[in-house]
Design an enzyme around this catalytic site. Structure first.
Site, PDB file in Angstrom:
ATOM      1  N   GLU A  20       0.751  -1.049   0.050  1.00 32.83           N
ATOM      2  CA  GLU A  20       0.028  -0.003   0.168  1.00 32.83           C
ATOM      3  C   GLU A  20       0.911   1.236  -0.150  1.00 32.83           C
ATOM      4  O   GLU A  20       1.985   1.431   0.209  1.00 32.83           O
ATOM      5  CB  GLU A  20      -1.109   0.070   1.263  1.00 32.83           C
ATOM      6  CG  GLU A  20      -2.048  -1.070   1.028  1.00 32.83           C
ATOM      7  CD  GLU A  20      -3.212  -0.993   2.248  1.00 32.83           C
ATOM      8  OE1 GLU A  20      -4.355  -1.385   2.024  1.00 32.83           O
ATOM      9  OE2 GLU A  20      -2.600  -0.410   3.309  1.00 32.83           O
TER      10      GLU A  20
ATOM     11  N   CYS B 194      -0.594   5.689  10.066  1.00 32.72           N
ATOM     12  CA  CYS B 194       0.644   4.892  10.412  1.00 32.72           C
ATOM     13  C   CYS B 194       0.157   3.525  11.023  1.00 32.72           C
ATOM     14  O   CYS B 194      -0.760   3.683  11.984  1.00 32.72           O
ATOM     15  CB  CYS B 194       1.297   5.732  11.195  1.00 32.72           C
ATOM     16  SG  CYS B 194       1.748   7.571  10.686  1.00 32.72           S
TER      17      CYS B 194
HETATM   18  N1  SAH Z   1       9.889   0.595   9.508  1.00 34.04           N
HETATM   19  C1  SAH Z   1       9.965   2.097   9.825  1.00 34.04           C
HETATM   20  C2  SAH Z   1       8.815   2.863   8.842  1.00 34.04           C
HETATM   21  C3  SAH Z   1       7.456   2.426   9.169  1.00 34.04           C
HETATM   22  S1  SAH Z   1       6.432   3.055  10.230  1.00 34.04           S
HETATM   23  C4  SAH Z   1      10.116   2.632  10.958  1.00 34.04           C
HETATM   24  O1  SAH Z   1       9.970   1.817  11.989  1.00 34.04           O
HETATM   25  O2  SAH Z   1      10.137   3.742  11.208  1.00 34.04           O
HETATM   26  C5  SAH Z   1       6.243   4.710  10.266  1.00 34.04           C
HETATM   27  C6  SAH Z   1       6.027   5.158  11.527  1.00 34.04           C
HETATM   28  O3  SAH Z   1       4.709   4.795  12.223  1.00 34.04           O
HETATM   29  C7  SAH Z   1       6.840   4.647  12.854  1.00 34.04           C
HETATM   30  O4  SAH Z   1       7.585   5.494  13.548  1.00 34.04           O
HETATM   31  C8  SAH Z   1       6.111   3.557  13.404  1.00 34.04           C
HETATM   32  O5  SAH Z   1       6.526   3.156  14.611  1.00 34.04           O
HETATM   33  C9  SAH Z   1       4.633   4.175  13.537  1.00 34.04           C
HETATM   34  N2  SAH Z   1       3.456   3.472  13.832  1.00 34.04           N
HETATM   35  C10 SAH Z   1       3.642   2.236  13.571  1.00 34.04           C
HETATM   36  N3  SAH Z   1       2.381   1.840  14.044  1.00 34.04           N
HETATM   37  C11 SAH Z   1       1.507   2.790  14.413  1.00 34.04           C
HETATM   38  C12 SAH Z   1       0.386   3.064  14.764  1.00 34.04           C
HETATM   39  N4  SAH Z   1      -0.804   2.247  14.970  1.00 34.04           N
HETATM   40  N5  SAH Z   1      -0.302   4.256  15.108  1.00 34.04           N
HETATM   41  C13 SAH Z   1       0.565   5.324  15.041  1.00 34.04           C
HETATM   42  N6  SAH Z   1       2.008   5.206  14.465  1.00 34.04           N
HETATM   43  C14 SAH Z   1       2.383   3.995  14.300  1.00 34.04           C
END
Ligand code: SAH
Length: 339
Positions: A89, A330
């Protein structure tokens, strides 16, 4: 035969030389693909018929497919089907300062952060460079507008697919093509330390964001198992080295999980950890998902946490929530497709 959307400029020049063609053809090809959005070599009218044929037979131009879109006021979520049937996605966010696209870097993810629904599907494979580039091309074609900035924060851990990621960045940044400025590109990582060191040496003005999410090892390890490999001390050292080397400000992402990491004690610890560093903290309101039990921190508590950091002299912002109503926020990507 390799897909044309996976060639960074210099590689394309080399490839052309290797088939006895002139280097400057690379610029013509880039302009057709990325400026005129003409993907059929047989329609690249400043090439001779013979060259059209030669390139057509030498490079693949297959495109991934948009399988589904879901739109809300300021967000569009794209579900893509890759040539092998895998699904990924991307999410378009329409800000008042322009269009921003959040792209995926892997099919699934192996990092296994406890709060992230996108990572519930284990990594099946890395995305090829062309599969990242094409996410942008297909979305631009769909919205008939240019994308101004890219965040590599979709499904996957970009630094676990480092070489393809760097190729991708160099392709979209190239002035003869999409020309997306490095300052408009952000890579987010869970903190793969050796890659942060490598990234510091790339000599690029790309933004780096680090998913920290906790100010001490005990807490961080309980929600992000990558912390058992690269603990906070190691991670902070590598961020400091990155800042010294690049002179660039780093973003620290901190997802606010109710009663887990959102008390003022944690704010204090976080402030002490980051004091004096050229960073800014981006507080992320947690997006709840059906499959995971964490709750989002109340707005009131987010404000207190924010103010506490501010008082300590830390630069801090709260991320605007976009896309929650279509599960495009996110950590929510593909969660529903998988089940
Ligand atoms: N793998 C990378 C990029 C993908 S996630 C990383 O870990 O940075 C992008 C961001 O969204 C990351 O900071 C992650 O921790 C956050 N994230 C993941 N799940 C989330 C959620 N349910 N709500 C808000 N942020 C979330």
């Amino acid at each position: 035969m390799k897909n044309i959307f996976g060639y960074k400029y210099e590689k394309l020049e080399e490839e052309l030389l290797s088939i006895n063609e002139k280097k400057f053809r690379a610029r013509q090809i880039y302009e057709w693909l990325y400026i005129h959005k003409e993907y059929d070599f047989n329609k690249m009218t400043n090439l001779s018929k013979e060259l059209m044929n030669k390139f057509h037979n030498h490079f693949k131009t297959d495109l991934i497919k948009i399988k589904k879109t879901q739109e809300s006021l300021d967000t569009i979520k794209f579900l893509f089907e890759l040539l092998d049937g895998n699904l990924i996605e991307a999410v378009l966010m329409k800000h008042n300062y322009g269009n921003s696209l959040c792209v995926s870097s892997q099919v699934g993810c192996n990092i296994g952060c406890s709060f992230c629904a996108s990572g519930k599907l284990k990594k099946i494979r890395n995305l090829e460079t062309y599969e990242m580039t094409e996410q942008i091309l297909l979305v631009e074609d769909y919205i008939k507008e240019r994308i101004d900035s890219i965040v590599i924060m979709g499904i996957g851990e970009p630094f676990d697919n480092y070489d393809n990621l760097m190729n991708f960045i160099r392709i979209i940044n190239h002035p003869y093509g999409l020309a997306i400025g490095a300052r408009h590109i952000t890579v987010s990582t869970c903190g793969i330390v050796p890659k942060i060191e490598e990234f510091a040496n790339e000599n690029l003005q790309v933004n780096l964001a680090i998913s920290l999410h906790a100010p001490n090892d005990k807490l961080r390890s309980s929600i992000m198992k990558i912390n058992d490999v690269y603990n906070i001390d190691t991670l902070i050292k590598s961020i400091k080295a990155y800042i010294t080397k690049t002179n660039r400000r780093v973003t620290i992402e901190y997802v606010m999980l109710e009663h887990i990491n959102d008390s003022l004690k944690e704010a204090e610890e976080l402030g002490n950890l980051l004091k004096g560093m050229n960073v800014y903290v981006n507080l992320i309101p947690y997006n709840e998902t059906n499959s995971i039990n964490y709750k989002k921190t109340s707005q009131n508590q987010i404000n207190k946490f924010y103010e506490h950091l501010q008082k300590m002299g830390i630069n801090v912002t709260v991320r605007r929530e976009l896309g929650t109503e279509i599960d495009a926020a996110c950590g929510q990507l593909r969660a529903n497709e998988v089940e």
